[in-house]
Enzyme design. Sequence first.
Site, PDB file in Angstrom:
ATOM      1  N   HIS A 279      89.066  51.714  29.959  1.00 36.66           N
ATOM      2  CA  HIS A 279      89.792  52.905  29.503  1.00 36.66           C
ATOM      3  C   HIS A 279      89.412  54.122  30.355  1.00 36.66           C
ATOM      4  O   HIS A 279      90.279  54.788  30.937  1.00 36.66           O
ATOM      5  CB  HIS A 279      89.461  53.154  28.022  1.00 36.66           C
ATOM      6  CG  HIS A 279      90.151  54.344  27.432  1.00 36.66           C
ATOM      7  ND1 HIS A 279      91.258  54.234  26.625  1.00 36.66           N
ATOM      8  CD2 HIS A 279      89.896  55.670  27.527  1.00 36.66           C
ATOM      9  CE1 HIS A 279      91.665  55.448  26.265  1.00 36.66           C
ATOM     10  NE2 HIS A 279      90.849  56.343  26.797  1.00 36.66           N
ATOM     11  N   GLU A 280      88.123  54.382  30.460  1.00 36.18           N
ATOM     12  CA  GLU A 280      87.686  55.562  31.230  1.00 36.18           C
ATOM     13  C   GLU A 280      88.002  55.394  32.711  1.00 36.18           C
ATOM     14  O   GLU A 280      88.303  56.364  33.402  1.00 36.18           O
ATOM     15  CB  GLU A 280      86.195  55.848  30.998  1.00 36.18           C
ATOM     16  CG  GLU A 280      85.823  56.172  29.543  1.00 36.18           C
ATOM     17  CD  GLU A 280      86.690  57.240  28.861  1.00 36.18           C
ATOM     18  OE1 GLU A 280      87.184  58.145  29.564  1.00 36.18           O
ATOM     19  OE2 GLU A 280      86.867  57.154  27.624  1.00 36.18           O
ATOM     20  N   HIS A 283      91.406  56.692  33.313  1.00 39.02           N
ATOM     21  CA  HIS A 283      91.382  58.154  33.478  1.00 39.02           C
ATOM     22  C   HIS A 283      90.842  58.515  34.864  1.00 39.02           C
ATOM     23  O   HIS A 283      91.359  59.396  35.548  1.00 39.02           O
ATOM     24  CB  HIS A 283      90.470  58.790  32.418  1.00 39.02           C
ATOM     25  CG  HIS A 283      91.045  58.830  31.025  1.00 39.02           C
ATOM     26  ND1 HIS A 283      92.266  59.395  30.738  1.00 39.02           N
ATOM     27  CD2 HIS A 283      90.545  58.397  29.834  1.00 39.02           C
ATOM     28  CE1 HIS A 283      92.495  59.306  29.416  1.00 39.02           C
ATOM     29  NE2 HIS A 283      91.474  58.705  28.855  1.00 39.02           N
ATOM     30  N   GLU A 309      96.403  59.705  29.035  1.00 38.47           N
ATOM     31  CA  GLU A 309      96.088  58.599  28.143  1.00 38.47           C
ATOM     32  C   GLU A 309      96.907  57.353  28.503  1.00 38.47           C
ATOM     33  O   GLU A 309      96.450  56.231  28.287  1.00 38.47           O
ATOM     34  CB  GLU A 309      96.341  59.040  26.693  1.00 38.47           C
ATOM     35  CG  GLU A 309      95.672  58.190  25.650  1.00 38.47           C
ATOM     36  CD  GLU A 309      94.139  58.203  25.656  1.00 38.47           C
ATOM     37  OE1 GLU A 309      93.525  58.994  26.412  1.00 38.47           O
ATOM     38  OE2 GLU A 309      93.558  57.403  24.903  1.00 38.47           O
TER      39      GLU A 309
HETATM   40 ZN    ZN Z   1      91.325  58.373  26.739  1.00 36.58          ZN
END
Ligand code: ZN
Length: 514
Positions: A279-280, A283, A309
Site C-alpha cells: 500500500h505505502e 503511494h 489512494e
Molecule cells: Zn493510503
Amino acid sequence: MTTAATATLPQAYDDLIQHVQQANLLGSSGSLLGWDQETLMPSKGLAHRARQLAQLARLTHQMGTDPRIAGWLETCEGSDAVTTDPHSEPAVNIRELREAYDKATKLPESLVVEISETTSQAKHEWAEARKANDFKRFEPWLEKVVALNLRKAECYGWAADGEPWDALADSFESGMTAAQVAGVFVPLRERLVGLLDEVRAAAEAGKGPSNAFNELKLPIDQQKAFVTFVAKAIGFDFDRGRLDTSTHPFCGGTHCNDVRLTTRFHEDNVNDALGSTMHECGHGIYEQGLLEQHIGTPMGQSVGLSIHESQSRMWENQVGRSRAFWSWCFPKLRDFFGDAVAGLDEEQVYGGANIVAPGLIRVEADEATYNMHIMIRFELERALLKGDLAVADLPAAWNSRYKEYLGVEVPSDTKGCLQDIHWAMGAMGYFPTYTMGNLYAAQFFEQAREELGDLDAMFARGEFAPLRGWLNENIHAHGKRYKSAELCEKITGKPLSADPLMRHLEGKLRPLYA
Ligand code: ZN
C-alpha cells in the site's frame, strides 16, 4: 509552435513560481521532521519538535498568504501566454495556486484559531468518551465541530446546486462533491450488500478460504527482509527512498528523490505487513513518479487524496491480492521463511490474503467490507452538515446502518460511532477519499489491462515494470494537470463508476466462497 507557446510569460509568473518553490523548501523540511518524529526521534524530543514544526508551519503559512501573491496571480490570469491552453504548465500552476491562495486567505484568523482550539479539546474529549463508552460526553464537542465546519464551509462557499459538504471535501480532493460521491456510492452499496450476503451465507455453510496463512507466527526480521524484497520487486526505488517502521504506516518525504515509507510488523500477521508495505509503496511510487523539474509547484504535486489512494490500493489489492501475484510470490515466501511455511500451499496463502469478514471496526476491515464503513460515515456526516441528523441521534443512526449494510450489531459506541478520531480532529469530507481511491484503482486497472495485455502473466513472472510505467505515464507525470474526475475520463474514456470495483470483487470473491 503555437502562439501560446511562443508568447512570453510575464515576469510575475517567474516571481510567483520562485516564491512557491521557496515555500516548498520550508514545507518539505517540516515533512522530514514529521517523518523523524514517527520513526527515530527519542520520546523526550517531543516538546522541542512540536515547537520546530509549529515555527515551520507559521513561516510556510506566512509565505503562502504573502500579499504579493494576489498581484502576481492577477497579472498571470490576465496574460494570454498563461491562459490560452488550460492544460499547459503555466495555466495549471496558476489555476492551482489561485485555489490554494483563496483557501489560505478565505478563513478569518479568528476562525482558524477557534477551530484549532476546539478540535484540540474535542480530541481529548473524544479519547475519554471512547475509553468510557460515553457518547454523551463527546456530544457537545461534536456539535461544536459540526457548527465550526459549517462556518468554514460558508467562508469557502459551494456551488448553487451543491451543499456545505462540498466546500469541506474540496480541501482533500479538489472538485469532489457530495452529489458526485453519492452517484457512485449508492449503486456500489446496492451491489456490495448483495455480494456480502452471498459471502456471509457461504461462510456460514463452512465454505471459503482457509485462515491458516493468517495464523502463522513469523520472525519480524525475516518479515522485514521479505517485504523489502517485494517493495524492490514492484519498483519502489530505494536509491530515492527508504522503508522504515512506525506504529501507523504512512508515506512521507521531501521530494521525488527522497520518499519515506513506513510499515509495521506483528509476529502473527505477515499479511498485514505485506499489505501495508505494498500500500505505502503504491503511494511512494506515485511520489517518485512526479517530474523533478516541477517539484515545488502544482505540476509536481499529486492530484489529491483519492487519486493518491487509488495508487496505493491498486498495488495492495489489484496486484498484491491477485492469484497471479501469489503464483510469483509463493515460492519467495518459502525462500524467506523456510520450514515455517512448509505446511501451506499456494491456494491457502492466496485465499488467506482474501478473507472477507464483516465487522465493526473500519481499520480492521477487509478489501470488500471496508467500503461499507466509508459509505456509512459519508452518509452520516453529510446528514449532520445538512441538518438532517442531530448529533444526539448519531449513535442510533450509526448502529442501524451497521445492521443494514454489514449485518452486524454494534455492542457499544466505543466500537461504533466513537471509533475514529477524524471528526474529533475536525476532518469532515475526508473519509470518502478512501473508497473513491478503491473505485479509481479498479477503473484504472481495467484500462491498464486493456492497454497492456495479459497483466496476470506478467505478474506471475514477477514483471511489474509495465504496470508501473503505465501509471507513471498516465497519472504520475501529469502532477495536478487534471482534476480527478477529468483524469478518470481522460484515461478510461468514462466517468467514475462502481462497476469496475464490483467486477473486481465479485470476480475474485465468488470463486473463493463457492
Ligand atoms: Zn493510503
